[in-house]
Design an enzyme around this catalytic site. Structure first.
Site, short mmCIF file in Angstrom:
data_model
loop_
_atom_site.label_atom_id
_atom_site.label_comp_id
_atom_site.label_asym_id
_atom_site.label_seq_id
_atom_site.Cartn_x
_atom_site.Cartn_y
_atom_site.Cartn_z
N ARG A 1 -53.80 51.98 -10.11
CA ARG A 1 -52.54 51.31 -9.78
C ARG A 1 -52.86 50.01 -9.04
O ARG A 1 -53.90 49.89 -8.40
CB ARG A 1 -51.68 52.19 -8.88
N LYS B 1 -50.96 57.81 -4.34
CA LYS B 1 -49.65 58.09 -3.77
C LYS B 1 -49.72 59.32 -2.87
O LYS B 1 -50.41 60.29 -3.17
CB LYS B 1 -48.63 58.33 -4.89
N HIS C 1 -49.50 47.20 -14.22
CA HIS C 1 -49.08 48.51 -14.72
C HIS C 1 -49.21 48.60 -16.23
O HIS C 1 -49.48 49.67 -16.78
CB HIS C 1 -47.64 48.79 -14.29
N ARG D 1 -52.69 49.58 -16.86
CA ARG D 1 -52.85 51.01 -16.58
C ARG D 1 -52.31 51.85 -17.74
O ARG D 1 -52.92 52.83 -18.16
CB ARG D 1 -52.11 51.35 -15.28
N HIS E 1 -51.75 61.68 -11.29
CA HIS E 1 -50.39 62.19 -11.38
C HIS E 1 -50.31 63.58 -10.76
O HIS E 1 -51.09 64.47 -11.12
CB HIS E 1 -49.93 62.27 -12.85
N TYR F 1 -47.30 59.65 -22.30
CA TYR F 1 -48.27 59.01 -23.20
C TYR F 1 -48.39 59.74 -24.53
O TYR F 1 -48.80 59.14 -25.51
CB TYR F 1 -49.62 58.89 -22.49
#
Length: 282
Positions: free
Chosen positions: A133, A157, A222, A225, A248, A257
């Site tokens: 990210r 995150k 992004h 990514r 994730h 995806y």
């Protein structure tokens, strides 16, 4: 609570603050708002996109839930807020040819040995080669890059750390950058006493896209990514492996995806199937 109990990232905290302050500008003290106030708020939000409306409503629901849990309110008026049906949009993608054009331009410029050009190549390699990210990339500490292992340690995150593999190309670009990197500072990509900002990274990529002959609106951190994830999946990567690489928490986020890959297969059939060619001839 979001910071201490959930470990929310600074960007998440800022987004919640903006949503709550924006609601207060319309209805006044949010903590004391009733159902009528929230209905009025919903009317004021009528022109928003479903995704924006869903995000703002979610922020308020969590806020009222917190007030009830803490005993600061006995009632929860958030049932008056809308629940728009949203579909996760398919990510924007770059083709393999566009990726090659970006790298060809960055590599050509890096041959000059200029620090800015070598830094750009290292940034590009880590965005597309490791799927970082933007916030993870610019805030990488110098200590996250080991000298003897093909990994970097990334804090993602929620403060979750993960090991991200660095390919041979990216490793070489990083070594070049470390030789030219200004002394001092704790960040891998220092700038003005801190680290390179996400906005500056965005600008650098747009400028590179223009020099590579690609529409700048198509390129962002992004998007690179997304390209990393999609092209890995096309190459046969396992979805669970992809989830780990992307950091994730929920595999449902990674599954977007698979939809991208399915869309690509449909397009392939429509373009390459003999009946498609026959229709064009007709």
């Amino acid at each position: 609570m979001l910071a201490a109990e959930r470990g929310a990232a600074a960007n998440t905290l800022a987004a919640y603050r903006r949503d709550l302050e924006g609601a207060e500008e319309i209805v006044g003290d949010i903590a004391a708002a009733d159902r009528e106030s929230l209905i009025r708020l919903t009317r004021a939000w009528s022109g928003l996109a479903p995704s924006s409306l869903a995000r703002k409503s979610s922020a308020l629901r969590q806020f009222f839930g917190f007030l009830v849990d803490e005993g600061w309110r006995k009632d929860d008026p958030s049932s008056a807020l809308p629940r728009p049906v949203t579909r996760r949009p398919l990510p924007r993608l770059l083709t393999h040819a566009e990726i090659e054009a970006l790298f060809a331009c960055a590599e050509s410029e890096a041959e000059s040995g200029r620090a800015e050009a070598v830094r750009m190549l290292a940034l590009l390699e880590l965005l597309y080669g490791s799927g970082l990210r933007a916030s993870e990339l610019v805030s990488l500490p110098l200590a996250a890059v080991p000298r003897d292992a093909p990994f970097v340690t990334v804090t993602g995150k929620g403060g979750q750390a993960r090991m991200v593999p660095v390919g041979r190309r990216a490793g070489q670009a990083l070594r070049q950058w470390l030789e030219l990197r200004p002394d001092g500072g704790k960040f891998l990509f220092p700038s003005r006493g801190k680290h390179l900002s996400r906005i500056r990274l965005f600008q650098l990529l747009k400028d590179l896209a223009v020099r590579a002959g690609i529409a700048p609106e198509k390129v962002s951190p992004h998007v690179l990514r997304h390209a990393f994830a999609t092209h890995l999946l096309e190459g046969g990567a396992d979805l669970r492996v992809l989830q780990t690489l992307l950091g994730h928490a929920d595999i449902a986020t990674t599954q977007i995806y698979t939809h991208v890959d399915t869309a690509r297969l449909v397009a392939l059939v429509n373009e390459r199937h003999p009946l498609a060619r026959r229709a064009h001839a007709d």
